[in-house]
Scaffold this motif. Sequence first.
Motif, PDB file in Angstrom:
ATOM      1  N   ASN A  85      -4.086  -2.052  13.284  1.00  0.00           N
ATOM      2  CA  ASN A  85      -5.070  -3.120  13.036  1.00  0.00           C
ATOM      3  C   ASN A  85      -4.468  -4.326  13.650  1.00  0.00           C
ATOM      4  O   ASN A  85      -5.217  -4.962  14.120  1.00  0.00           O
ATOM      5  CB  ASN A  85      -5.036  -3.118  11.515  1.00  0.00           C
ATOM      6  CG  ASN A  85      -5.819  -2.127  10.733  1.00  0.00           C
ATOM      7  OD1 ASN A  85      -6.581  -1.601  11.414  1.00  0.00           O
ATOM      8  ND2 ASN A  85      -5.706  -2.016   9.503  1.00  0.00           N
ATOM      9  N   VAL A  98     -14.814   5.476   1.696  1.00  0.00           N
ATOM     10  CA  VAL A  98     -14.134   6.555   2.425  1.00  0.00           C
ATOM     11  C   VAL A  98     -12.681   6.353   2.114  1.00  0.00           C
ATOM     12  O   VAL A  98     -12.049   4.920   1.801  1.00  0.00           O
ATOM     13  CB  VAL A  98     -14.193   6.239   4.134  1.00  0.00           C
ATOM     14  CG1 VAL A  98     -12.921   6.998   4.838  1.00  0.00           C
ATOM     15  CG2 VAL A  98     -15.514   6.569   4.503  1.00  0.00           C
ATOM     16  N   GLU A  99     -11.965   7.234   1.627  1.00  0.00           N
ATOM     17  CA  GLU A  99     -10.391   7.199   1.454  1.00  0.00           C
ATOM     18  C   GLU A  99      -9.682   6.395   2.487  1.00  0.00           C
ATOM     19  O   GLU A  99      -9.812   6.616   3.597  1.00  0.00           O
ATOM     20  CB  GLU A  99      -9.905   8.645   1.234  1.00  0.00           C
ATOM     21  CG  GLU A  99      -8.342   8.517   0.577  1.00  0.00           C
ATOM     22  CD  GLU A  99      -8.604   7.970  -0.981  1.00  0.00           C
ATOM     23  OE1 GLU A  99      -7.698   7.471  -1.338  1.00  0.00           O
ATOM     24  OE2 GLU A  99      -9.534   8.320  -1.390  1.00  0.00           O
ATOM     25  N   PRO A 100      -8.989   5.314   2.166  1.00  0.00           N
ATOM     26  CA  PRO A 100      -8.178   4.679   3.034  1.00  0.00           C
ATOM     27  C   PRO A 100      -6.905   5.284   3.791  1.00  0.00           C
ATOM     28  O   PRO A 100      -6.445   6.183   3.308  1.00  0.00           O
ATOM     29  CB  PRO A 100      -7.311   3.644   2.377  1.00  0.00           C
ATOM     30  CG  PRO A 100      -8.074   3.526   0.968  1.00  0.00           C
ATOM     31  CD  PRO A 100      -8.767   4.886   0.714  1.00  0.00           C
ATOM     32  N   LYS A 101      -7.032   5.145   5.047  1.00  0.00           N
ATOM     33  CA  LYS A 101      -6.226   6.048   5.850  1.00  0.00           C
ATOM     34  C   LYS A 101      -5.115   5.168   6.547  1.00  0.00           C
ATOM     35  O   LYS A 101      -5.269   4.015   7.082  1.00  0.00           O
ATOM     36  CB  LYS A 101      -6.985   6.670   7.109  1.00  0.00           C
ATOM     37  CG  LYS A 101      -6.197   7.475   8.201  1.00  0.00           C
ATOM     38  CD  LYS A 101      -6.946   7.966   9.103  1.00  0.00           C
ATOM     39  CE  LYS A 101      -6.055   8.569  10.098  1.00  0.00           C
ATOM     40  NZ  LYS A 101      -7.097   8.869  11.339  1.00  0.00           N
ATOM     41  N   GLY A 138     -15.474   1.188  -0.481  1.00  0.00           N
ATOM     42  CA  GLY A 138     -14.897   2.353  -0.951  1.00  0.00           C
ATOM     43  C   GLY A 138     -15.386   3.677  -0.755  1.00  0.00           C
ATOM     44  O   GLY A 138     -15.117   4.567  -1.356  1.00  0.00           O
ATOM     45  N   THR A 189      -2.348  -3.510   2.100  1.00  0.00           N
ATOM     46  CA  THR A 189      -3.658  -3.160   2.668  1.00  0.00           C
ATOM     47  C   THR A 189      -3.865  -3.114   4.274  1.00  0.00           C
ATOM     48  O   THR A 189      -4.493  -2.536   4.586  1.00  0.00           O
ATOM     49  CB  THR A 189      -4.456  -3.863   2.073  1.00  0.00           C
ATOM     50  OG1 THR A 189      -4.398  -3.689   0.675  1.00  0.00           O
ATOM     51  CG2 THR A 189      -6.113  -3.074   2.212  1.00  0.00           C
ATOM     52  N   PHE A 204      -3.797  -0.153   6.434  1.00  0.00           N
ATOM     53  CA  PHE A 204      -4.760   1.032   6.296  1.00  0.00           C
ATOM     54  C   PHE A 204      -6.201   0.529   6.809  1.00  0.00           C
ATOM     55  O   PHE A 204      -6.329  -0.470   6.783  1.00  0.00           O
ATOM     56  CB  PHE A 204      -4.737   1.171   4.738  1.00  0.00           C
ATOM     57  CG  PHE A 204      -3.703   1.643   3.956  1.00  0.00           C
ATOM     58  CD1 PHE A 204      -3.611   3.134   3.878  1.00  0.00           C
ATOM     59  CD2 PHE A 204      -2.721   0.839   3.501  1.00  0.00           C
ATOM     60  CE1 PHE A 204      -2.533   3.617   3.165  1.00  0.00           C
ATOM     61  CE2 PHE A 204      -1.375   1.429   2.916  1.00  0.00           C
ATOM     62  CZ  PHE A 204      -1.346   2.653   2.840  1.00  0.00           C
ATOM     63  N   ARG A 205      -6.769   1.641   7.341  1.00  0.00           N
ATOM     64  CA  ARG A 205      -8.163   1.366   7.808  1.00  0.00           C
ATOM     65  C   ARG A 205      -9.131   2.173   6.271  1.00  0.00           C
ATOM     66  O   ARG A 205      -8.785   3.106   6.092  1.00  0.00           O
ATOM     67  CB  ARG A 205      -8.414   2.427   8.809  1.00  0.00           C
ATOM     68  CG  ARG A 205      -9.963   2.545   9.263  1.00  0.00           C
ATOM     69  CD  ARG A 205     -10.032   3.194  10.698  1.00  0.00           C
ATOM     70  NE  ARG A 205      -8.864   2.557  11.690  1.00  0.00           N
ATOM     71  CZ  ARG A 205      -9.286   2.119  12.666  1.00  0.00           C
ATOM     72  NH1 ARG A 205     -10.422   2.252  13.245  1.00  0.00           N
ATOM     73  NH2 ARG A 205      -8.382   1.560  13.498  1.00  0.00           N
ATOM     74  N   ALA A 206      -9.650   0.931   6.137  1.00  0.00           N
ATOM     75  CA  ALA A 206     -10.713   1.452   4.804  1.00  0.00           C
ATOM     76  C   ALA A 206     -11.934   0.579   5.114  1.00  0.00           C
ATOM     77  O   ALA A 206     -11.936  -0.307   5.478  1.00  0.00           O
ATOM     78  CB  ALA A 206      -9.887   0.985   3.623  1.00  0.00           C
ATOM     79  N   ASN A 207     -13.095   1.250   4.163  1.00  0.00           N
ATOM     80  CA  ASN A 207     -14.248   0.716   4.173  1.00  0.00           C
ATOM     81  C   ASN A 207     -14.279  -0.359   2.862  1.00  0.00           C
ATOM     82  O   ASN A 207     -13.593  -0.015   1.991  1.00  0.00           O
ATOM     83  CB  ASN A 207     -15.335   1.488   4.120  1.00  0.00           C
ATOM     84  CG  ASN A 207     -15.746   2.303   5.575  1.00  0.00           C
ATOM     85  OD1 ASN A 207     -15.022   1.705   6.502  1.00  0.00           O
ATOM     86  ND2 ASN A 207     -16.337   3.300   5.417  1.00  0.00           N
TER      87      ASN A 207
END
Length: 116
Positions: free
Chosen positions: A60, A51-54, A49, A40, A43-46
């Motif tokens: 990071n 926003v779809e993880p990018k 949930g 994880t 990935f960039r994610a909120n």
Amino acid sequence: MAKEIDLYARQKRLAWFLVIPAVVVVLLIVAYPLVQVVYTSFFRANLDGSVEPKFVGFQNYINILSDPDWWSAVQVTLLFTFFSASLEAIIGLGVALVANSEFKGRTLLRVALLIP
């Protein structure tokens, strides 16, 4: 002599049969979340949930290692860990020395220390 070797081999096999379930449980409890966190982290994610993880690769890690606030937090954490562990060891040694010395009520003190 052959009987002793056979008994040793059986005991060794039994030991492995008893240890393997514990190892599997530890791997499930520790290894799976660790692998998931490392995965994880790329990935960039909120967290909500929304926003779809990018996939961002090592960005990071680059962001964290170049952030002075993060280095300050690491420094505070290391200082806190050092001083709290040192203080705990000193207090523990003092309590152990007192509990080991000869005085009236020593047994009661030991019981009071061990019960919690």
